[in-house]
Scaffold this motif. Structure first.
Motif, PDB file in Angstrom:
ATOM      1  N   ARG A  25       0.883  12.067  28.451  1.00  0.00           N
ATOM      2  CA  ARG A  25       0.569  11.114  29.526  1.00  0.00           C
ATOM      3  C   ARG A  25      -0.553  10.156  29.129  1.00  0.00           C
ATOM      4  O   ARG A  25      -0.561   9.009  29.561  1.00  0.00           O
ATOM      5  CB  ARG A  25       0.232  11.871  30.800  1.00  0.00           C
ATOM      6  N   ALA A  26      -1.458  10.602  28.300  1.00  0.00           N
ATOM      7  CA  ALA A  26      -2.578   9.749  27.892  1.00  0.00           C
ATOM      8  C   ALA A  26      -2.224   8.826  26.725  1.00  0.00           C
ATOM      9  O   ALA A  26      -2.742   7.706  26.649  1.00  0.00           O
ATOM     10  CB  ALA A  26      -3.776  10.617  27.507  1.00  0.00           C
ATOM     11  N   ASN A  27      -1.344   9.283  25.834  1.00  0.00           N
ATOM     12  CA  ASN A  27      -1.125   8.540  24.593  1.00  0.00           C
ATOM     13  C   ASN A  27       0.264   7.938  24.410  1.00  0.00           C
ATOM     14  O   ASN A  27       0.401   6.936  23.709  1.00  0.00           O
ATOM     15  CB  ASN A  27      -1.417   9.457  23.393  1.00  0.00           C
ATOM     16  N   ILE A  28       1.288   8.532  24.987  1.00  0.00           N
ATOM     17  CA  ILE A  28       2.653   8.051  24.792  1.00  0.00           C
ATOM     18  C   ILE A  28       3.116   7.196  25.965  1.00  0.00           C
ATOM     19  O   ILE A  28       3.621   6.091  25.795  1.00  0.00           O
ATOM     20  CB  ILE A  28       3.628   9.233  24.569  1.00  0.00           C
ATOM     21  N   GLN A  29       2.954   7.709  27.176  1.00  0.00           N
ATOM     22  CA  GLN A  29       3.490   7.012  28.344  1.00  0.00           C
ATOM     23  C   GLN A  29       2.902   5.622  28.563  1.00  0.00           C
ATOM     24  O   GLN A  29       3.652   4.705  28.917  1.00  0.00           O
ATOM     25  CB  GLN A  29       3.370   7.888  29.583  1.00  0.00           C
ATOM     26  N   ILE A  70      11.240  10.218  26.499  1.00  0.00           N
ATOM     27  CA  ILE A  70      12.192   9.114  26.503  1.00  0.00           C
ATOM     28  C   ILE A  70      11.883   8.112  27.597  1.00  0.00           C
ATOM     29  O   ILE A  70      11.175   8.413  28.557  1.00  0.00           O
ATOM     30  CB  ILE A  70      13.645   9.611  26.693  1.00  0.00           C
ATOM     31  N   ALA A  71      12.433   6.943  27.438  1.00  0.00           N
ATOM     32  CA  ALA A  71      12.445   5.921  28.481  1.00  0.00           C
ATOM     33  C   ALA A  71      13.880   5.419  28.535  1.00  0.00           C
ATOM     34  O   ALA A  71      14.574   5.379  27.518  1.00  0.00           O
ATOM     35  CB  ALA A  71      11.494   4.780  28.154  1.00  0.00           C
ATOM     36  N   LYS A  72      14.351   5.084  29.737  1.00  0.00           N
ATOM     37  CA  LYS A  72      15.711   4.556  29.850  1.00  0.00           C
ATOM     38  C   LYS A  72      15.735   3.413  30.839  1.00  0.00           C
ATOM     39  O   LYS A  72      14.848   3.275  31.675  1.00  0.00           O
ATOM     40  CB  LYS A  72      16.699   5.655  30.247  1.00  0.00           C
TER      41      LYS A  72
END
Length: 80
Positions: A25-29, A70-72
């Motif tokens: 949540r801190a680094n990827i999102q 992932i993101a979609k």
């Protein structure tokens, strides 16, 4: 625009579900969100209708820290 780098993916080496989710949540999102906002705007222009981005939150996960995220894109908004 932010980009992923080799350091970004070290979050998936973090042991434990809670600890790894904090790192994701801190680094990827945030990087996903910035990139996907730009891509979504361009995609919406190209396809002629608004697109929506969903970034996996893994909120219902109770064990087994995710090995990735992932993101979609969708044509309809996804309520979470």
């Amino acid at each position: 625009m932010k980009c992923f780098n080799e350091e970004s993916f070290k979050v998936f080496d973090v042991e434990g579900l809670d600890e790894r989710m904090v790192a994701i949540r801190a680094n990827i999102q945030p990087i996903f969100a910035e990139i996907m906002a730009e891509v979504s705007a361009r995609l919406s222009d190209d396809v002629g209708y608004e697109t929506f981005v969903h970034i996996a939150q893994h909120r219902r996960r109770t064990r087994y820290a995710p090995e990735g995220s992932i993101a979609k894109f969708s044509k309809k908004s996804i309520l979470v």
